[in-house]
Design a protein around this motif. Structure first.
Motif, PDB file in Angstrom:
ATOM      1  N   GLY A  69       1.085  -1.283  -0.256  1.00 34.04           N
ATOM      2  CA  GLY A  69      -0.067  -0.121  -0.242  1.00 34.04           C
ATOM      3  C   GLY A  69       0.626   1.346  -0.084  1.00 34.04           C
ATOM      4  N   THR A  70       1.829   1.437   0.176  1.00 35.43           N
ATOM      5  CA  THR A  70       3.124   2.167  -0.078  1.00 35.43           C
ATOM      6  C   THR A  70       3.520   2.472  -1.686  1.00 35.43           C
ATOM      7  OG1 THR A  70       3.563   2.150   2.759  1.00 35.43           O
ATOM      8  CG2 THR A  70       4.915   3.501   1.104  1.00 35.43           C
ATOM      9  N   LYS A  71       3.442   3.412  -1.829  1.00 31.51           N
ATOM     10  CA  LYS A  71       3.874   3.308  -2.965  1.00 31.51           C
ATOM     11  C   LYS A  71       5.375   4.101  -3.319  1.00 31.51           C
ATOM     12  CE  LYS A  71       2.032   7.612  -5.588  1.00 31.51           C
ATOM     13  NZ  LYS A  71       1.979   8.400  -6.408  1.00 31.51           N
ATOM     14  N   VAL A  72       5.760   3.680  -4.531  1.00 29.80           N
ATOM     15  CA  VAL A  72       7.868   3.161  -4.890  1.00 29.80           C
ATOM     16  C   VAL A  72       8.099   4.346  -4.733  1.00 29.80           C
ATOM     17  CG1 VAL A  72       8.964   1.430  -5.534  1.00 29.80           C
ATOM     18  CG2 VAL A  72       7.467   0.284  -4.360  1.00 29.80           C
ATOM     19  N   THR A  73       9.089   5.281  -4.545  1.00 30.25           N
ATOM     20  CA  THR A  73       9.760   6.473  -5.126  1.00 30.25           C
ATOM     21  C   THR A  73      10.651   6.404  -5.428  1.00 30.25           C
ATOM     22  OG1 THR A  73       9.733   7.348  -2.798  1.00 30.25           O
ATOM     23  CG2 THR A  73       7.801   7.505  -4.171  1.00 30.25           C
ATOM     24  N   ALA A  74      11.918   5.528  -4.820  1.00 33.37           N
ATOM     25  CA  ALA A  74      13.068   4.835  -5.151  1.00 33.37           C
ATOM     26  C   ALA A  74      13.974   3.770  -4.921  1.00 33.37           C
ATOM     27  CB  ALA A  74      13.467   5.726  -3.542  1.00 33.37           C
ATOM     28  N   ILE A  75      15.134   3.511  -5.681  1.00 32.67           N
ATOM     29  CA  ILE A  75      15.598   2.157  -5.940  1.00 32.67           C
ATOM     30  C   ILE A  75      16.853   2.245  -4.886  1.00 32.67           C
ATOM     31  CG2 ILE A  75      16.364   0.752  -6.823  1.00 32.67           C
ATOM     32  CD1 ILE A  75      13.540   1.084  -7.414  1.00 32.67           C
ATOM     33  N   GLY A  76      17.049   2.024  -3.794  1.00 26.15           N
ATOM     34  CA  GLY A  76      18.486   1.981  -2.743  1.00 26.15           C
ATOM     35  C   GLY A  76      19.346   1.874  -3.294  1.00 26.15           C
ATOM     36  N   GLN A  77      20.323   2.299  -2.503  1.00 31.66           N
ATOM     37  CA  GLN A  77      22.019   1.877  -3.069  1.00 31.66           C
ATOM     38  C   GLN A  77      22.428   0.486  -3.298  1.00 31.66           C
ATOM     39  OE1 GLN A  77      24.978   4.268  -1.063  1.00 31.66           O
ATOM     40  NE2 GLN A  77      23.298   6.297  -0.657  1.00 31.66           N
ATOM     41  N   TYR A  78      22.667  -0.241  -3.733  1.00 34.03           N
ATOM     42  CA  TYR A  78      22.915  -1.629  -4.083  1.00 34.03           C
ATOM     43  C   TYR A  78      22.186  -2.432  -4.281  1.00 34.03           C
ATOM     44  CZ  TYR A  78      27.766   0.660  -2.893  1.00 34.03           C
ATOM     45  OH  TYR A  78      28.523   1.087  -2.665  1.00 34.03           O
ATOM     46  N   ALA A  79      20.216  -2.012  -4.064  1.00 35.37           N
ATOM     47  CA  ALA A  79      19.421  -2.810  -3.855  1.00 35.37           C
ATOM     48  C   ALA A  79      19.544  -3.702  -5.209  1.00 35.37           C
ATOM     49  CB  ALA A  79      18.618  -1.974  -4.200  1.00 35.37           C
ATOM     50  N   PHE A  80      20.035  -3.440  -6.368  1.00 35.46           N
ATOM     51  CA  PHE A  80      19.454  -5.102  -7.134  1.00 35.46           C
ATOM     52  C   PHE A  80      21.182  -5.283  -7.451  1.00 35.46           C
ATOM     53  CE2 PHE A  80      15.945  -3.130  -7.521  1.00 35.46           C
ATOM     54  CZ  PHE A  80      14.730  -3.790  -7.623  1.00 35.46           C
ATOM     55  N   ARG A  81      22.272  -4.954  -6.870  1.00 36.27           N
ATOM     56  CA  ARG A  81      23.338  -4.988  -7.825  1.00 36.27           C
ATOM     57  C   ARG A  81      23.831  -6.307  -7.597  1.00 36.27           C
ATOM     58  NH1 ARG A  81      28.634  -4.885  -4.056  1.00 36.27           N
ATOM     59  NH2 ARG A  81      30.078  -4.885  -5.988  1.00 36.27           N
ATOM     60  N   LYS A  82      24.820  -7.241  -8.838  1.00 35.13           N
ATOM     61  CA  LYS A  82      25.060  -8.841  -8.357  1.00 35.13           C
ATOM     62  C   LYS A  82      23.652  -9.224  -8.338  1.00 35.13           C
ATOM     63  CE  LYS A  82      30.077  -8.393  -7.422  1.00 35.13           C
ATOM     64  NZ  LYS A  82      31.105  -8.621  -6.106  1.00 35.13           N
ATOM     65  N   LYS A  83      22.454  -9.141  -9.201  1.00 38.25           N
ATOM     66  CA  LYS A  83      21.444  -9.954  -9.249  1.00 38.25           C
ATOM     67  C   LYS A  83      21.337 -10.699 -10.318  1.00 38.25           C
ATOM     68  CE  LYS A  83      20.419  -8.666  -4.873  1.00 38.25           C
ATOM     69  NZ  LYS A  83      20.578 -10.063  -3.661  1.00 38.25           N
ATOM     70  N   ASN A  84      22.451 -10.436 -11.575  1.00 38.21           N
ATOM     71  CA  ASN A  84      22.082 -11.427 -12.362  1.00 38.21           C
ATOM     72  C   ASN A  84      20.881 -10.914 -13.377  1.00 38.21           C
ATOM     73  OD1 ASN A  84      23.169 -13.038 -14.144  1.00 38.21           O
ATOM     74  ND2 ASN A  84      21.715 -14.462 -13.567  1.00 38.21           N
ATOM     75  N   LEU A  85      20.236 -10.300 -13.424  1.00 42.64           N
ATOM     76  CA  LEU A  85      19.304  -9.186 -13.783  1.00 42.64           C
ATOM     77  C   LEU A  85      19.539  -8.958 -15.541  1.00 42.64           C
ATOM     78  CD1 LEU A  85      18.035  -6.916 -11.657  1.00 42.64           C
ATOM     79  CD2 LEU A  85      16.706  -8.864 -11.517  1.00 42.64           C
ATOM     80  N   SER A  86      18.563  -9.659 -16.546  1.00 46.61           N
ATOM     81  CA  SER A  86      18.486  -8.737 -17.758  1.00 46.61           C
ATOM     82  C   SER A  86      18.269  -7.851 -18.745  1.00 46.61           C
ATOM     83  CB  SER A  86      18.445 -10.099 -18.841  1.00 46.61           C
ATOM     84  OG  SER A  86      17.708 -10.858 -18.429  1.00 46.61           O
ATOM     85  N   ALA A  87      16.571  -7.265 -17.691  1.00 45.38           N
ATOM     86  CA  ALA A  87      15.787  -6.893 -17.843  1.00 45.38           C
ATOM     87  C   ALA A  87      14.960  -6.145 -16.641  1.00 45.38           C
ATOM     88  CB  ALA A  87      14.916  -7.311 -18.623  1.00 45.38           C
ATOM     89  N   ILE A  88      15.144  -4.908 -16.408  1.00 47.42           N
ATOM     90  CA  ILE A  88      13.846  -4.406 -15.656  1.00 47.42           C
ATOM     91  C   ILE A  88      13.217  -3.298 -16.350  1.00 47.42           C
ATOM     92  CG2 ILE A  88      15.727  -2.949 -14.945  1.00 47.42           C
ATOM     93  CD1 ILE A  88      14.438  -4.379 -12.213  1.00 47.42           C
ATOM     94  N   LYS A  89      12.368  -3.224 -15.376  1.00 49.98           N
ATOM     95  CA  LYS A  89      11.101  -2.484 -15.388  1.00 49.98           C
ATOM     96  C   LYS A  89      10.411  -1.303 -14.644  1.00 49.98           C
ATOM     97  CE  LYS A  89       6.555  -0.809 -18.185  1.00 49.98           C
ATOM     98  NZ  LYS A  89       4.894  -1.595 -18.632  1.00 49.98           N
ATOM     99  N   LEU A  90      10.595  -0.350 -14.009  1.00 48.73           N
ATOM    100  CA  LEU A  90      10.376   0.220 -13.366  1.00 48.73           C
ATOM    101  C   LEU A  90       9.419   1.036 -13.381  1.00 48.73           C
ATOM    102  CD1 LEU A  90      14.374   2.362 -13.017  1.00 48.73           C
ATOM    103  CD2 LEU A  90      13.438   0.375 -11.669  1.00 48.73           C
ATOM    104  N   PRO A  91       8.794   1.308 -12.009  1.00 52.56           N
ATOM    105  CA  PRO A  91       7.383   1.636 -12.133  1.00 52.56           C
ATOM    106  C   PRO A  91       7.418   3.125 -12.552  1.00 52.56           C
ATOM    107  CG  PRO A  91       7.401   1.487  -9.883  1.00 52.56           C
ATOM    108  CD  PRO A  91       8.658   0.656 -10.790  1.00 52.56           C
ATOM    109  N   ASP A  92       6.410   4.153 -12.658  1.00 53.28           N
ATOM    110  CA  ASP A  92       6.406   5.269 -12.704  1.00 53.28           C
ATOM    111  C   ASP A  92       6.055   5.616 -11.622  1.00 53.28           C
ATOM    112  OD1 ASP A  92       5.694   5.291 -15.593  1.00 53.28           O
ATOM    113  OD2 ASP A  92       3.512   4.748 -15.273  1.00 53.28           O
ATOM    114  N   SER A  93       5.851   5.371 -10.202  1.00 52.21           N
ATOM    115  CA  SER A  93       6.343   6.840  -9.006  1.00 52.21           C
ATOM    116  C   SER A  93       7.813   6.301  -9.009  1.00 52.21           C
ATOM    117  CB  SER A  93       5.305   5.175  -8.198  1.00 52.21           C
ATOM    118  OG  SER A  93       6.198   4.242  -7.924  1.00 52.21           O
TER     119      SER A  93
END
Length: 145
Positions: A69-93
């Motif tokens: 129920g809380t809006k996601v407004t920020a992606i913190g430092q190192y939050a997704f670092r070294k997670k083996n991601l190939s694609a990411i989509k961020l919300p408009d918030s």
């Protein structure tokens, strides 16, 4: 005349229905190939609206616009670092991406929202992004890409 249905036709319909349910339950967006991660896949600070860490294992992720129920407004430092991601989509918030937030992945695709105001230092360093469109006037940290 009545309609006849063969056993193989019935089985095919059942399998198609089951496949549709599995795809729906898994949260996989078939059109984009990006999985909508569950809310419990994140360590989230509701006081600041910041995702502190990604705990999931999907390689392609669509981050939700709200967690508990809380809006996601920020992606913190190192939050997704070294997670083996190939694609990411961020919300408009999302308005802020912290330093090293997506560093050292295998990102080839990212969707940035128009709401984005700042990208921290080294946020996308050591990835494989071919091209990227930045929204509006975004403040870029040192070596953001």
């Amino acid at each position: 005349m009545g309609k006849t249905t063969s056993k193989s036709n019935v089985c095919a319909r059942i399998w198609a229905g089951l496949l549709a349910v599995v795809i729906s339950v898994s949260g996989l967006n078939v059109l984009t190939g990006i999985a909508a991660a569950a809310e419990d896949d994140y360590l989230f600070d509701a006081a600041t609206g910041t995702i502190e860490e990604y705990l999931g294992s999907a390689s392609s992720v669509e981050i939700p616009g709200e967690i508990d129920g809380t809006k996601v407004t920020a992606i913190g430092q190192y939050a997704f670092r070294k997670k083996n991601l190939s694609a990411i989509k961020l919300p408009d918030s999302v308005v802020e991406i912290g330093k090293n937030a997506f560093a050292e992945n295998s990102l080839t695709s990212i969707s940035l929202p128009n709401s984005l105001e700042s990208i921290g230092a080294y946020a996308f360093a050591y990835n494989q992004l071919g091209s990227l469109t930045l929204p509006g006037a975004v403040e870029l940290g040192e070596y953001a890409f």
